[in-house]
Design an enzyme around this catalytic site. Structure first.
Site, PDB file in Angstrom:
ATOM      1  N   GLU A 190      10.798  -3.015  -3.455  1.00  0.00           N
ATOM      2  CA  GLU A 190      11.526  -2.026  -2.667  1.00  0.00           C
ATOM      3  C   GLU A 190      12.242  -2.676  -1.492  1.00  0.00           C
ATOM      4  O   GLU A 190      11.779  -3.670  -0.939  1.00  0.00           O
ATOM      5  CB  GLU A 190      10.568  -0.959  -2.118  1.00  0.00           C
ATOM      6  N   CYS A 219      15.240  -3.515   5.609  1.00  0.00           N
ATOM      7  CA  CYS A 219      13.856  -3.953   5.456  1.00  0.00           C
ATOM      8  C   CYS A 219      13.725  -4.502   4.039  1.00  0.00           C
ATOM      9  O   CYS A 219      13.916  -3.759   3.067  1.00  0.00           O
ATOM     10  CB  CYS A 219      12.905  -2.784   5.670  1.00  0.00           C
ATOM     11  N   CYS A 275       1.454  -8.301  -3.140  1.00  0.00           N
ATOM     12  CA  CYS A 275       1.107  -9.039  -1.922  1.00  0.00           C
ATOM     13  C   CYS A 275      -0.133  -9.881  -2.138  1.00  0.00           C
ATOM     14  O   CYS A 275      -1.031  -9.503  -2.892  1.00  0.00           O
ATOM     15  CB  CYS A 275       0.882  -8.067  -0.760  1.00  0.00           C
ATOM     16  N   CYS A 282      -4.762  -6.082   3.187  1.00  0.00           N
ATOM     17  CA  CYS A 282      -4.817  -5.116   4.280  1.00  0.00           C
ATOM     18  C   CYS A 282      -5.160  -3.737   3.710  1.00  0.00           C
ATOM     19  O   CYS A 282      -4.447  -3.212   2.852  1.00  0.00           O
ATOM     20  CB  CYS A 282      -3.484  -5.071   5.013  1.00  0.00           C
ATOM     21  N   CYS A 299      -2.538  -0.679   3.673  1.00  0.00           N
ATOM     22  CA  CYS A 299      -1.191  -0.894   3.130  1.00  0.00           C
ATOM     23  C   CYS A 299      -1.129  -0.593   1.642  1.00  0.00           C
ATOM     24  O   CYS A 299      -1.952  -1.078   0.863  1.00  0.00           O
ATOM     25  CB  CYS A 299      -0.773  -2.340   3.396  1.00  0.00           C
ATOM     26  N   CYS A 358       8.113   1.091   2.485  1.00  0.00           N
ATOM     27  CA  CYS A 358       8.502  -0.322   2.400  1.00  0.00           C
ATOM     28  C   CYS A 358       7.427  -1.248   2.943  1.00  0.00           C
ATOM     29  O   CYS A 358       7.556  -1.815   4.010  1.00  0.00           O
ATOM     30  CB  CYS A 358       9.812  -0.564   3.113  1.00  0.00           C
TER      31      CYS A 358
END
Length: 347
Positions: free
Chosen positions: A94, A107, A114, A118, A121, A339
């Protein structure tokens, strides 16, 4: 067996020139093709209208242009634009266009998924599939620049690396992308208009300083107490705040560039006086500013937006200590333009 063709944008200008010389053509042809690939954003070799048909055929036989495709685009009531970007191998990331009265901010994502964990997130729930190539990062920026010109009648003004992924875990490709974004042969954007946000990898922050980068640095902090931070961001157990502090002091000594701290205040997690006092103390180590982020809940779990009273308590304490603080309200709520969860910011 068919050999997979290389993306031509992985070649430098010098390598392109050498390719043409090796194929009995003029070196300047490499300059022409390079301009088409970067300044003009060609999606195919057929777009290169001042290059002969024979040369285009030769390029087609040896290379591909793995250009991104904006699969779906959503526009929010507040003007935010979210792109679902399909990569050449079918994976999707995205990117988001965030407008204000005076500028537009892109952004962008740096990884598919990832590497980190976290807990707050949405992207962290996706397995990291791969790093984005420099051209794939660059293409996101080009697409948003076109949308900025179309919808807001002016070019893109700022870029934040706050989309999917941890930029410093894709270090070389992110820096190569920024090199092209800031190059006169690319977008020619000032590095001062670019902000790279990291969850805090001390060794890589020091490397940024050693590499004398000119863009801005943001750190997703969220707590200045190790126990709370490791609950929010479990990977940070390997990167305690003392190490992060040392790397940021090193960054400032070498770059003289202020740090931006990204900080979400959550109900019953860091909405207490001890957390406020710890943040104020941490902010005094290195010149900085604090962006307090309005949180977009990703479920009905433990991470919920704190009260306005808690936010105001942070603001009062930070301002009393002479620390610049801003509250960043969530953008694009009606299209879920999160995002990477923290895209409601500007550089």
């Amino acid at each position: 067996m068919q050999i997979e063709k290389k993306d031509i944008r992985a070649l430098s200008k010098e390598q392109l020139r050498d390719f043409f010389v090796a194929n009995n053509d003029k070196a300047f042809r490499g300059n022409q093709v390079y301009e088409w690939l970067w300044s003009k954003g060609a999606h195919s070799f057929e777009d290169m209208t001042n290059v002969s048909k024979g040369t285009r055929t030769m390029l087609e036989a040896n290379f591909v242009i793995n250009h991104i495709k904006v699969d779906t685009m959503q526009r929010s009531e507040d003007g935010t634009v979210k792109n679902a970007v399909r990569l050449h191998d079918g994976l999707v990331v995205e990117s988001v266009l965030i407008p204000t009265n005076t500028r537009t901010t892109a952004c962008v994502s740096s990884q598919v998924g990832c590497s980190l964990d976290c807990n707050f997130c949405a992207t962290a729930r996706l397995k990291r599939m791969r790093n984005l190539e420099p051209a794939e990062i660059y293409d996101q920026v080009i697409a948003i620049d076109k949308e900025s010109r179309l919808y807001y009648n002016h070019p893109l003004s700022n870029i934040v690396f706050m989309g999917m992924g941890e930029p410093l875990m894709n270090y070389n490709n992110v820096l190569k992308a920024i090199e092209m974004i800031t190059s006169p042969e690319g977008l020619g954007m000032s590095p001062k208009r670019i902000m790279v946000s990291t969850s805090g990898v001390p060794k890589m922050i020091k490397k940024l300083a050693d590499d004398d980068v000119k863009f801005k640095l943001a750190v997703s902090l969220h707590s200045a107490i190790d126990e709370i931070r490791s609950r929010i961001m479990p990977f940070s157990e390997n990167f305690p705040l003392a190490d992060l502090r040392e790397s940021l002091e090193y960054w400032y000594r070498k770059t003289k560039s202020k740090i931006s701290y990204e900080y979400v205040v959550w109900k019953d997690i860091n909405d207490n006086k001890a957390s406020i006092d710890a943040l104020v103390k941490f902010c005094k180590y290195v010149p900085c500013k604090v962006n307090l982020i309005e949180y977009n809940p990703i479920d009905d779990g433990e991470f919920q937006q704190a009260s306005e009273e808690s936010i105001n308590a942070y603001i009062k304490a930070l301002e009393a200590s002479g620390i610049v603080v801003k509250v960043r309200r969530s953008r694009g709520k009606d299209i879920d333009a999160a995002c990477g969860q923290l895209a409601n910011k500007e550089a």
